[in-house]
Design a protein around this motif. Structure first.
Motif, PDB file in Angstrom:
ATOM      1  N   ASP A  12      31.256  40.063  33.068  1.00  0.00           N
ATOM      2  CA  ASP A  12      32.618  40.614  33.157  1.00  0.00           C
ATOM      3  C   ASP A  12      33.680  39.767  32.459  1.00  0.00           C
ATOM      4  O   ASP A  12      34.855  39.824  32.814  1.00  0.00           O
ATOM      5  CB  ASP A  12      32.995  40.872  34.623  1.00  0.00           C
ATOM      6  CG  ASP A  12      32.920  39.624  35.481  1.00  0.00           C
ATOM      7  OD1 ASP A  12      32.589  38.549  34.948  1.00  0.00           O
ATOM      8  OD2 ASP A  12      33.182  39.725  36.682  1.00  0.00           O
ATOM      9  N   HIS A  37      27.349  36.577  35.403  1.00  0.00           N
ATOM     10  CA  HIS A  37      26.869  37.086  36.692  1.00  0.00           C
ATOM     11  C   HIS A  37      25.603  37.934  36.473  1.00  0.00           C
ATOM     12  O   HIS A  37      25.616  38.881  35.664  1.00  0.00           O
ATOM     13  CB  HIS A  37      27.893  38.030  37.330  1.00  0.00           C
ATOM     14  CG  HIS A  37      29.250  37.458  37.569  1.00  0.00           C
ATOM     15  ND1 HIS A  37      29.549  36.620  38.614  1.00  0.00           N
ATOM     16  CD2 HIS A  37      30.414  37.636  36.909  1.00  0.00           C
ATOM     17  CE1 HIS A  37      30.835  36.318  38.589  1.00  0.00           C
ATOM     18  NE2 HIS A  37      31.386  36.919  37.558  1.00  0.00           N
ATOM     19  N   ARG A  98      23.679  47.455  40.702  1.00  0.00           N
ATOM     20  CA  ARG A  98      25.102  47.450  40.323  1.00  0.00           C
ATOM     21  C   ARG A  98      25.506  48.765  39.672  1.00  0.00           C
ATOM     22  O   ARG A  98      26.601  49.277  39.895  1.00  0.00           O
ATOM     23  CB  ARG A  98      25.383  46.306  39.344  1.00  0.00           C
ATOM     24  CG  ARG A  98      25.585  44.959  40.000  1.00  0.00           C
ATOM     25  CD  ARG A  98      25.923  43.937  38.927  1.00  0.00           C
ATOM     26  NE  ARG A  98      26.446  42.720  39.498  1.00  0.00           N
ATOM     27  CZ  ARG A  98      27.720  42.543  39.865  1.00  0.00           C
ATOM     28  NH1 ARG A  98      28.614  43.506  39.688  1.00  0.00           N
ATOM     29  NH2 ARG A  98      28.111  41.418  40.414  1.00  0.00           N
ATOM     30  N   ARG A 101      25.828  51.355  42.271  1.00  0.00           N
ATOM     31  CA  ARG A 101      27.058  51.093  43.025  1.00  0.00           C
ATOM     32  C   ARG A 101      28.271  51.575  42.239  1.00  0.00           C
ATOM     33  O   ARG A 101      29.177  52.201  42.805  1.00  0.00           O
ATOM     34  CB  ARG A 101      27.157  49.601  43.289  1.00  0.00           C
ATOM     35  CG  ARG A 101      28.506  49.123  43.819  1.00  0.00           C
ATOM     36  CD  ARG A 101      28.611  47.676  43.514  1.00  0.00           C
ATOM     37  NE  ARG A 101      29.671  46.946  44.126  1.00  0.00           N
ATOM     38  CZ  ARG A 101      30.326  45.963  43.488  1.00  0.00           C
ATOM     39  NH1 ARG A 101      30.023  45.657  42.228  1.00  0.00           N
ATOM     40  NH2 ARG A 101      31.264  45.294  44.095  1.00  0.00           N
ATOM     41  N   GLY A 131      30.463  45.629  36.625  1.00  0.00           N
ATOM     42  CA  GLY A 131      31.139  45.017  37.763  1.00  0.00           C
ATOM     43  C   GLY A 131      32.475  45.689  38.022  1.00  0.00           C
ATOM     44  O   GLY A 131      32.940  46.500  37.210  1.00  0.00           O
ATOM     45  N   ARG A 132      33.107  45.314  39.106  1.00  0.00           N
ATOM     46  CA  ARG A 132      34.407  45.918  39.439  1.00  0.00           C
ATOM     47  C   ARG A 132      35.453  45.733  38.351  1.00  0.00           C
ATOM     48  O   ARG A 132      36.296  46.620  38.153  1.00  0.00           O
ATOM     49  CB  ARG A 132      34.895  45.387  40.795  1.00  0.00           C
ATOM     50  CG  ARG A 132      34.198  46.057  41.979  1.00  0.00           C
ATOM     51  CD  ARG A 132      34.746  45.568  43.300  1.00  0.00           C
ATOM     52  NE  ARG A 132      34.393  44.185  43.544  1.00  0.00           N
ATOM     53  CZ  ARG A 132      35.027  43.390  44.391  1.00  0.00           C
ATOM     54  NH1 ARG A 132      36.073  43.835  45.066  1.00  0.00           N
ATOM     55  NH2 ARG A 132      34.615  42.153  44.568  1.00  0.00           N
ATOM     56  N   PRO A 133      35.439  44.595  37.606  1.00  0.00           N
ATOM     57  CA  PRO A 133      36.436  44.498  36.518  1.00  0.00           C
ATOM     58  C   PRO A 133      36.328  45.639  35.503  1.00  0.00           C
ATOM     59  O   PRO A 133      37.339  46.046  34.924  1.00  0.00           O
ATOM     60  CB  PRO A 133      36.123  43.138  35.889  1.00  0.00           C
ATOM     61  CG  PRO A 133      35.552  42.333  37.019  1.00  0.00           C
ATOM     62  CD  PRO A 133      34.723  43.319  37.792  1.00  0.00           C
ATOM     63  N   PHE A 152      42.534  46.185  41.732  1.00  0.00           N
ATOM     64  CA  PHE A 152      41.809  45.641  42.878  1.00  0.00           C
ATOM     65  C   PHE A 152      42.587  45.890  44.169  1.00  0.00           C
ATOM     66  O   PHE A 152      42.023  46.330  45.170  1.00  0.00           O
ATOM     67  CB  PHE A 152      41.527  44.139  42.688  1.00  0.00           C
ATOM     68  CG  PHE A 152      40.321  43.873  41.833  1.00  0.00           C
ATOM     69  CD1 PHE A 152      40.434  43.773  40.453  1.00  0.00           C
ATOM     70  CD2 PHE A 152      39.060  43.745  42.404  1.00  0.00           C
ATOM     71  CE1 PHE A 152      39.316  43.545  39.652  1.00  0.00           C
ATOM     72  CE2 PHE A 152      37.938  43.514  41.614  1.00  0.00           C
ATOM     73  CZ  PHE A 152      38.066  43.414  40.240  1.00  0.00           C
ATOM     74  N   LYS A 166      27.813  45.313  47.232  1.00  0.00           N
ATOM     75  CA  LYS A 166      26.747  45.239  46.233  1.00  0.00           C
ATOM     76  C   LYS A 166      25.520  44.554  46.815  1.00  0.00           C
ATOM     77  O   LYS A 166      25.614  43.832  47.807  1.00  0.00           O
ATOM     78  CB  LYS A 166      27.244  44.544  44.978  1.00  0.00           C
ATOM     79  CG  LYS A 166      27.563  43.077  45.147  1.00  0.00           C
ATOM     80  CD  LYS A 166      27.906  42.425  43.813  1.00  0.00           C
ATOM     81  CE  LYS A 166      28.160  40.957  44.002  1.00  0.00           C
ATOM     82  NZ  LYS A 166      29.503  40.518  43.646  1.00  0.00           N
ATOM     83  N   HIS A 248      37.035  33.829  32.096  1.00  0.00           N
ATOM     84  CA  HIS A 248      36.681  35.255  31.970  1.00  0.00           C
ATOM     85  C   HIS A 248      37.476  35.915  30.843  1.00  0.00           C
ATOM     86  O   HIS A 248      37.585  37.141  30.814  1.00  0.00           O
ATOM     87  CB  HIS A 248      37.002  36.020  33.256  1.00  0.00           C
ATOM     88  CG  HIS A 248      35.995  35.885  34.369  1.00  0.00           C
ATOM     89  ND1 HIS A 248      35.875  34.752  35.134  1.00  0.00           N
ATOM     90  CD2 HIS A 248      35.071  36.755  34.867  1.00  0.00           C
ATOM     91  CE1 HIS A 248      34.919  34.939  36.055  1.00  0.00           C
ATOM     92  NE2 HIS A 248      34.410  36.139  35.917  1.00  0.00           N
ATOM     93  N   LYS A 252      40.961  37.145  33.322  1.00  0.00           N
ATOM     94  CA  LYS A 252      41.647  36.134  34.151  1.00  0.00           C
ATOM     95  C   LYS A 252      42.455  35.267  33.200  1.00  0.00           C
ATOM     96  O   LYS A 252      42.086  34.119  32.917  1.00  0.00           O
ATOM     97  CB  LYS A 252      40.633  35.293  34.942  1.00  0.00           C
ATOM     98  CG  LYS A 252      39.937  36.078  36.039  1.00  0.00           C
ATOM     99  CD  LYS A 252      39.043  35.220  36.901  1.00  0.00           C
ATOM    100  CE  LYS A 252      38.347  36.098  37.940  1.00  0.00           C
ATOM    101  NZ  LYS A 252      37.342  35.355  38.719  1.00  0.00           N
TER     102      LYS A 252
HETATM  103  P1  AMP Z   1      31.769  42.480  41.524  1.00  0.00           P
HETATM  104  O1  AMP Z   1      30.793  41.347  41.367  1.00  0.00           O
HETATM  105  O2  AMP Z   1      31.370  43.672  40.721  1.00  0.00           O
HETATM  106  O3  AMP Z   1      32.061  42.791  42.961  1.00  0.00           O
HETATM  107  O4  AMP Z   1      33.133  41.991  40.889  1.00  0.00           O
HETATM  108  C1  AMP Z   1      33.668  40.762  41.275  1.00  0.00           C
HETATM  109  C2  AMP Z   1      34.498  40.204  40.149  1.00  0.00           C
HETATM  110  O5  AMP Z   1      35.765  40.844  40.153  1.00  0.00           O
HETATM  111  C3  AMP Z   1      34.776  38.734  40.329  1.00  0.00           C
HETATM  112  O6  AMP Z   1      33.899  37.968  39.531  1.00  0.00           O
HETATM  113  C4  AMP Z   1      36.161  38.560  39.810  1.00  0.00           C
HETATM  114  O7  AMP Z   1      36.045  38.068  38.480  1.00  0.00           O
HETATM  115  C5  AMP Z   1      36.747  39.937  39.713  1.00  0.00           C
HETATM  116  N1  AMP Z   1      37.944  40.091  40.549  1.00  0.00           N
HETATM  117  C6  AMP Z   1      38.036  40.165  41.892  1.00  0.00           C
HETATM  118  N2  AMP Z   1      39.317  40.346  42.293  1.00  0.00           N
HETATM  119  C7  AMP Z   1      40.057  40.363  41.168  1.00  0.00           C
HETATM  120  C8  AMP Z   1      41.456  40.501  40.878  1.00  0.00           C
HETATM  121  N3  AMP Z   1      42.360  40.661  41.860  1.00  0.00           N
HETATM  122  N4  AMP Z   1      41.850  40.473  39.587  1.00  0.00           N
HETATM  123  C9  AMP Z   1      40.958  40.310  38.595  1.00  0.00           C
HETATM  124  N5  AMP Z   1      39.629  40.188  38.785  1.00  0.00           N
HETATM  125  C10 AMP Z   1      39.182  40.199  40.045  1.00  0.00           C
END
Ligand code: AMP
Ligand code: ZN
Ligand code: FE
Ligand code: FE
Length: 287
Positions: A12, A37, A98, A101, A131-133, A152, A166, A248, A252
């Motif tokens: 990510d 990751h 993932r 998910r 991933g969530r990003p 987020f 996850k 990142h 970030k």
């Molecule tokens: P996941 O592993 O798919 O649950 O995603 C987690 C990732 O989301 C983490 O490694 C963070 O880099 C990123 N993350 C979590 N919260 C935030 C946020 N508020 N802003 C930016 N990235 C975030």
């Protein structure tokens, strides 16, 4: 200086592995670990570019750990034999979960009236890892939110309408997996466990019984006091001290490669020597 915690587009981050290595070379780093990751897909490209640029690349990975303690546990593996079939299979399984998910998250968001498609998310992710990003980017591209933090905060954090757990490995399995591919196993950013000093000592003791080698005392999100407390703990427990920025790219933007947040991360070259002594060299191959 070195940086032992970085993410590329293989997970990510927003820089491709070769761009990350170029940036590290420009910054004057002598070594960098790629610690995406749940995937080692970026490692071959990073190794190749590192060789061309005279920069030592440590093949690494970061694993999210299933743990009931409340906070977040991540483990870093250094000098992983990234071509190992068993490792590839386990990481592939994590990435498949993932993907499922992310599909469930898209369905939940759709049910909440938000029009994004899984195909869009897949395109943004551009690889095996989602991933969530990547979901946050899709929400931004759809004009639903204006930045990652909002994505987020409104949709992707626990308790929000687009949150899904996850699949993760347990601590013992994860450490044994890392050791099975010759890696040095390090507890990432101890602060995110959200334990007091006694709780952390107990937790680290347990991880050590599975084969933990080190603590990431130096990290962008640690205060000076936390860094020195984690260094002391590592010394008491005869563990290595490691560190990295957790870069990142644009995901970030306040964290800089090699120097962290406002220069709070400075990892001396001597950490690399300690790491290299601790790794298990590959068994000599027969003729
Ligand atoms: P996941 O592993 O798919 O649950 O995603 C987690 C990732 O989301 C983490 O490694 C963070 O880099 C990123 N993350 C979590 N919260 C935030 C946020 N508020 N802003 C930016 N990235 C975030
Ligand atoms: Zn990340
Ligand atoms: Fe992490
Ligand atoms: Fe990380």
């Amino acid at each position: 200086m070195i940086d032992l915690h970085t993410h590329s587009t293989a997970s990510d981050g927003t820089l491709r592995p070769e761009e990350l290595v170029e940036l590290a070379a420009e910054r004057g780093l002598s070594a960098m670990a790629l610690t995406d990751h749940d995937t080692v897909a970026g490692i071959p490209t990073a190794l190749e570019r590192g060789e061309a640029r005279g920069l030592h690349i440590i093949p690494g990975v970061e694993l999210g750990i299933r743990w009931e303690g409340g906070g977040k546990m991540h483990l870093l593996g250094y000098y992983v034999r990234h071509q190992d079939g068993g490792l590839g299979e386990r990481l592939g399984w994590l990435c498949d979960r993932r993907r499922e998910r992310a599909q469930r998250i898209v369905e939940k968001l759709n049910a909440a009236g938000i029009q994004i498609s899984f195909a869009q998310v897949e395109e943004i992710a551009s690889g095996q890892f989602i991933g969530r990003p990547h979901l946050a980017r899709a929400l931004m591209e759809a004009g639903v939110v204006s930045n990652m933090g909002e994505a987020f905060g409104r949709f992707l954090n626990p308790g929000r309408p687009g949150y899904e757990d996850k699949e993760e490995l347990g601590p013992e399995e994860a450490i044994k997996l890392l050791k099975s591919v010759g890696a040095v196993a390090v507890l990432a950013h101890p602060r995110t466990l959200k334990l007091d000093a006694a709780g952390l000592a107990r937790c680290v003791e347990e991880l050590k019984s599975y084969g933990l080698d080190g603590l990431e005392a130096i990290w962008s999100g640690h205060s000076r006091e936390q860094m020195s407390a984690y260094k002391t703990l590592a010394k008491q427990m005869n563990l290595l001290v490691t560190g990295g920025s957790d870069f990142h790219g644009e995901n970030k933007p306040d964290i800089k490669l090699g120097s962290g947040r406002r220069n709070n991360v400075q990892v001396p070259d001597s950490v690399l020597e300690a790491l290299r002594e601790r790794r298990t060299p590959p068994a000599p191959s027969g003729r």
